[in-house]
Design a protein around this motif. Structure first.
Motif, short mmCIF file in Angstrom:
data_model
loop_
_atom_site.label_atom_id
_atom_site.label_comp_id
_atom_site.label_asym_id
_atom_site.label_seq_id
_atom_site.Cartn_x
_atom_site.Cartn_y
_atom_site.Cartn_z
N MET A 14 -1.83 -16.71 -0.41
CA MET A 14 -0.89 -16.23 0.59
C MET A 14 -1.50 -16.41 1.97
SD MET A 14 2.05 -14.98 1.40
CE MET A 14 2.81 -14.19 -0.02
N ASP A 15 -0.73 -16.99 2.85
CA ASP A 15 -1.10 -17.13 4.25
C ASP A 15 -0.74 -15.83 4.97
OD1 ASP A 15 -1.63 -18.65 6.78
OD2 ASP A 15 0.52 -18.35 7.08
N LEU A 16 -1.54 -15.45 5.95
CA LEU A 16 -1.26 -14.27 6.77
C LEU A 16 -1.13 -14.73 8.21
CD1 LEU A 16 -0.95 -11.17 6.67
CD2 LEU A 16 -3.41 -10.99 7.08
N ASN A 17 0.08 -14.62 8.76
CA ASN A 17 0.30 -15.09 10.13
C ASN A 17 0.67 -13.95 11.07
OD1 ASN A 17 3.34 -15.11 10.98
ND2 ASN A 17 3.42 -15.89 8.86
N ALA A 18 0.41 -14.16 12.35
CA ALA A 18 0.76 -13.17 13.37
C ALA A 18 1.14 -13.89 14.65
CB ALA A 18 -0.40 -12.21 13.63
N ASP A 19 1.98 -13.23 15.45
CA ASP A 19 2.39 -13.76 16.74
C ASP A 19 1.30 -13.46 17.76
OD1 ASP A 19 4.73 -14.17 15.35
OD2 ASP A 19 5.72 -12.39 16.17
N LEU A 20 0.82 -14.49 18.43
CA LEU A 20 -0.28 -14.35 19.38
C LEU A 20 0.08 -14.99 20.72
CD1 LEU A 20 -3.33 -15.23 17.08
CD2 LEU A 20 -2.42 -12.99 17.64
N GLY A 21 -0.73 -14.70 21.72
CA GLY A 21 -0.53 -15.29 23.05
C GLY A 21 0.69 -14.76 23.76
N GLU A 22 1.16 -13.59 23.35
CA GLU A 22 2.38 -13.05 23.97
C GLU A 22 2.02 -12.23 25.21
OE1 GLU A 22 5.56 -13.02 20.36
OE2 GLU A 22 4.35 -11.23 20.58
N GLY A 23 1.44 -12.93 26.18
CA GLY A 23 1.13 -12.36 27.48
C GLY A 23 1.63 -13.29 28.55
N PHE A 24 1.41 -12.93 29.80
CA PHE A 24 1.82 -13.79 30.91
C PHE A 24 1.05 -13.34 32.15
CE2 PHE A 24 4.47 -15.80 34.09
CZ PHE A 24 4.86 -16.97 33.45
N GLY A 25 0.24 -14.29 32.70
CA GLY A 25 -0.56 -13.92 33.87
C GLY A 25 -1.55 -12.82 33.53
N ARG A 26 -1.52 -11.75 34.30
CA ARG A 26 -2.44 -10.63 34.09
C ARG A 26 -1.94 -9.65 33.03
NH1 ARG A 26 -4.11 -8.06 39.74
NH2 ARG A 26 -5.49 -6.92 38.34
N ASP A 32 -5.07 -10.54 20.63
CA ASP A 32 -5.36 -11.89 20.15
C ASP A 32 -6.73 -12.01 19.47
OD1 ASP A 32 -2.90 -12.75 21.13
OD2 ASP A 32 -3.74 -13.28 23.08
N GLU A 33 -7.77 -11.58 20.13
CA GLU A 33 -9.11 -11.76 19.56
C GLU A 33 -9.28 -10.98 18.26
OE1 GLU A 33 -12.59 -11.91 22.07
OE2 GLU A 33 -11.33 -11.86 23.86
N ALA A 34 -8.78 -9.76 18.23
CA ALA A 34 -8.92 -8.95 17.02
C ALA A 34 -8.10 -9.52 15.88
CB ALA A 34 -8.51 -7.50 17.32
N LEU A 35 -6.88 -9.96 16.16
CA LEU A 35 -6.04 -10.53 15.10
C LEU A 35 -6.63 -11.81 14.54
CD1 LEU A 35 -2.51 -9.84 16.60
CD2 LEU A 35 -3.27 -9.11 14.33
N LEU A 36 -7.29 -12.58 15.38
CA LEU A 36 -7.85 -13.85 14.92
C LEU A 36 -9.07 -13.67 14.01
CD1 LEU A 36 -7.38 -16.00 18.13
CD2 LEU A 36 -6.37 -16.45 15.89
N THR A 37 -9.52 -12.44 13.84
CA THR A 37 -10.61 -12.20 12.89
C THR A 37 -10.09 -12.01 11.47
OG1 THR A 37 -10.61 -9.79 13.20
CG2 THR A 37 -12.00 -11.10 14.70
N CYS A 38 -8.76 -11.86 11.31
CA CYS A 38 -8.25 -11.57 9.96
C CYS A 38 -7.04 -12.40 9.55
CB CYS A 38 -7.93 -10.08 9.81
SG CYS A 38 -6.82 -9.42 11.07
N VAL A 39 -6.29 -12.99 10.49
CA VAL A 39 -5.16 -13.81 10.07
C VAL A 39 -5.64 -15.23 9.77
CG1 VAL A 39 -3.53 -12.44 11.40
CG2 VAL A 39 -4.53 -14.51 12.43
N GLY A 235 2.57 -9.38 16.07
CA GLY A 235 1.44 -9.11 16.95
C GLY A 235 1.71 -8.05 17.98
N ASP A 236 2.99 -7.77 18.29
CA ASP A 236 3.31 -6.77 19.31
C ASP A 236 3.49 -5.37 18.72
OD1 ASP A 236 5.67 -7.61 18.05
OD2 ASP A 236 6.90 -7.08 19.78
N THR A 237 3.30 -5.25 17.41
CA THR A 237 3.34 -3.92 16.79
C THR A 237 2.10 -3.14 17.18
OG1 THR A 237 4.58 -4.75 14.87
CG2 THR A 237 3.36 -2.69 14.57
N PRO A 238 2.24 -1.88 17.63
CA PRO A 238 1.03 -1.09 17.98
C PRO A 238 0.06 -1.03 16.79
CG PRO A 238 3.01 0.02 18.77
CD PRO A 238 3.48 -1.14 17.93
N GLY A 239 -1.21 -1.31 17.07
CA GLY A 239 -2.22 -1.29 16.01
C GLY A 239 -2.11 -2.48 15.07
#
Length: 262
Positions: A14-26, A32-39, A235-239
């Motif tokens: 099973m692949d585990l995916n998450a939405d990342l990079g959902e920011g803009f400017g500041r 992102d960094e934390a999710l990329l340790t497990c997805v 990825g935008d879910t709290p925690g």
């Protein structure tokens, strides 16, 4: 070709995916960094609902360094509404904008030593291409226009995956760890109460059930079959990062090999 779960195997991957990079400017939203340790796969926003050049470059660099597959999360052009508002976009325009987003992300993925392995629509576009034949065909046309023949990730039974498969692209079925399901196997619209699940224990249990038992309980209490090769944690879910770690650990404890489809 459809890449999905093999019902004859009790420990299919099973692949585990998450939405990342959902920011803009500041402004930042996703961990992102934390999710990329497990997805195992990263759906990277390509600038139309979130993300900008700097964000895309940073996430691609991080994903490539951790051998996480990079996917283009394409969207309607809707920064103000985070890509979640219904829009009517002419097919030719949607195809061009899909290719544009993939191409933009590919620059940063390849600069990081990786590539865009798959494409996944976001938000309102994701839900629209489940049933709208014209919009689904336009997205697939955009994928082909961008070149590289990445896989296409979407809801089982969707028009999107049917068009992807007809075009000779790999169609990958997806389930959602933290979203409620209708009796028809589609996602409950976000505007309805209970559409997003917030109880972490429940989300973890559902994730294992969808992967091992291949079923999920719908909002009406019915049991709905699930045939998915990838499992999404928003990825935008709290925690979100802590939740993704728990899901991955629970899957591995259940004997599931967690690895990318691409």
């Amino acid at each position: 070709m459809t890449d999905t779960a093999d019902p004859t195997c009790s420990t299919y991957p099973m692949d585990l995916n998450a939405d990342l990079g959902e920011g803009f400017g500041r402004w930042t939203l996703t961990e992102d960094e934390a999710l990329l340790t497990c997805v195992t796969s990263a759906n990277v926003a390509c600038g139309f609902h979130a993300g900008d050049a700097s964000v895309m470059r940073r996430v691609c660099d991080l994903a490539a360094a951790r051998d996480v597959r990079i996917g283009a999360q394409v969207s309607y052009r809707d920064l103000a509404g985070f890509g979640r508002r219904a829009m009517d976009v002419p097919a030719g325009e949607l195809a061009a904008e899909t290719a544009y987003q993939i191409g933009a992300l590919r620059v940063f993925a390849e600069a990081a030593g990786s590539t865009v392995s798959y494409v996944k629509p976001h938000g309102a576009l994701y839900n629209r291409v489940v049933w709208d034949d014209g919009q689904a065909a336009a997205v697939v046309e955009g994928v082909l226009l961008a070149g590289g023949r990445p896989a296409v990730l979407g809801l089982p039974g969707s028009k999107l995956l049917a068009h992807a498969e007809a075009a000779g692209l790999t169609a990958v079925t997806e389930a959602f760890a933290d979203r409620a399901y209708t009796p028809q196997g589609t996602l409950v619209p976000r505007g309805e109460e209970g559409a997003v699940l917030h109880d972490a224990d429940d989300v973890v249990r559902r994730s294992v059930g969808m992967t091992v038992e291949r079923t999920v309980t719908g909002v009406d209490g019915s049991r709905i079959p699930v045939a998915a090769r990838s499992l999404c944690v928003h990825g935008d879910t709290p925690g979100a990062a802590a939740l993704a770690r728990r899901i991955r650990a629970a899957l591995e404890d259940a004997g599931v090999s967690v690895r990318a489809f691409a």
